[in-house]
Design a protein around this motif. Structure first.
Motif, short mmCIF file in Angstrom:
data_model
loop_
_atom_site.label_atom_id
_atom_site.label_comp_id
_atom_site.label_asym_id
_atom_site.label_seq_id
_atom_site.Cartn_x
_atom_site.Cartn_y
_atom_site.Cartn_z
N THR A 78 11.91 -31.17 6.10
CA THR A 78 10.96 -30.32 6.82
C THR A 78 9.53 -30.76 6.53
O THR A 78 9.29 -31.52 5.59
CB THR A 78 11.11 -28.85 6.39
OG1 THR A 78 10.91 -28.78 4.97
CG2 THR A 78 12.49 -28.32 6.73
N TYR A 86 4.70 -26.92 12.30
CA TYR A 86 6.01 -27.14 11.69
C TYR A 86 6.70 -28.39 12.28
O TYR A 86 6.65 -28.62 13.49
CB TYR A 86 6.90 -25.92 11.89
CG TYR A 86 6.43 -24.71 11.13
CD1 TYR A 86 6.77 -24.52 9.79
CD2 TYR A 86 5.61 -23.77 11.75
CE1 TYR A 86 6.32 -23.40 9.10
CE2 TYR A 86 5.15 -22.65 11.06
CZ TYR A 86 5.51 -22.48 9.74
OH TYR A 86 5.07 -21.38 9.05
N LYS A 109 8.91 -21.53 12.15
CA LYS A 109 10.12 -22.08 11.54
C LYS A 109 11.33 -21.90 12.46
O LYS A 109 12.20 -22.76 12.55
CB LYS A 109 10.38 -21.42 10.19
CG LYS A 109 9.34 -21.70 9.14
CD LYS A 109 9.69 -20.97 7.84
CE LYS A 109 8.63 -21.24 6.77
NZ LYS A 109 8.95 -20.50 5.51
#
Length: 236
Positions: A78, A86, A109
């Protein structure tokens, strides 16, 4: 091959000169998986507990949300930076095929997880990977002139796969090219031809064909007989 990347630190923390692209991160991810499989195993761990001096052990969970969906995802990483928000580089294996998806610019997210899963699913559903050649295995025999053998076995130094849309396999074609018959002597590992891969008549790959064996030249009498046979029968 990461032509649009510049890293100014090893942490990935905000820096105006830290730049990359989704394509370059895919290239780096693929390199990591292929060249460092022992290290890559760590990326599928869902949590890790470590001891610290002067305090209780700390357990940290993996932030990759796709690891818990039981679909074969085993990485990768990530990311979050203030500018592109993100990001996620993800990878999975399905039916011995590995797919890598890289997405960035997600506002949350949740959307990062949802859209990355869509990318992987799209790849699995709409594309097939075709195996064309296996590294170091005999690929094809080519004609030899004035050699102790009339044919020579060839091979390639790498596995050759092409990923194409499932509905368009008919557009994938291969062509073996060489100036033959090949004149002996021929040494093992010598380049004797090429394998060209075309998709929709566009060149998608060009690979060297190498001699799988050495072939000596015939003696004078044998060469003479071969030449006469060729003149009469057209047989090398």
């Amino acid at each position: 091959g990461m032509e649009n990347t510049n890293f100014t630190n090893s942490s990935g923390i905000n820096s105006p000169n830290n730049i990359s692209t989704a394509r370059d991160i895919m290239i780096m991810s693929n390199y990591l998986i292929k060249n460092y499989p022992d290290y890559y195993n760590y990326f599928k761990e869902t949590k890790f507990t470590w001891d610290r001096t002067g305090g209780d052990p700390i357990t940290q969970t993996n932030r990759n949300p796709l690891l818990n969906k039981n679909i074969g995802v085993d990485g990768i990483k990530t990311g979050y930076l203030s500018y592109e928000k993100y990001s996620l580089a993800s990878s999975m294996i399905r039916n011995e095929r590995r797919l890598i998806a890289v997405g960035s610019g997600f506002k949350s997210k949740k959307s990062r997880s949802k859209e990355s899963l869509k990318l992987l699913t799209f790849g699995i559903t709409n594309f097939d990977t075709i195996k064309i050649a296996t590294k170091d295995e005999v690929f094809q025999e080519l004609d030899v002139w004035h050699g102790t053998k009339k044919k020579i076995k060839t091979y390639l130094k790498e596995d050759i796969y092409k990923t194409i849309p499932k509905a368009k396999k008919k557009y994938l074609k291969i062509s073996v090219n060489y100036q033959g018959p090949l004149k002996a002597p021929i040494k093992k590992d010598e380049i004797v031809g090429s394998l060209k891969v075309y998709y929709k008549d566009e060149l998608a790959g060009d690979y060297n064909l190498l001699a799988h064996e050495s072939i000596k030249r015939q003696n004078f009498l044998s060469r003479l007989i071969s030449s006469i046979n060729f003149l009469i029968w057209g047989d090398v």
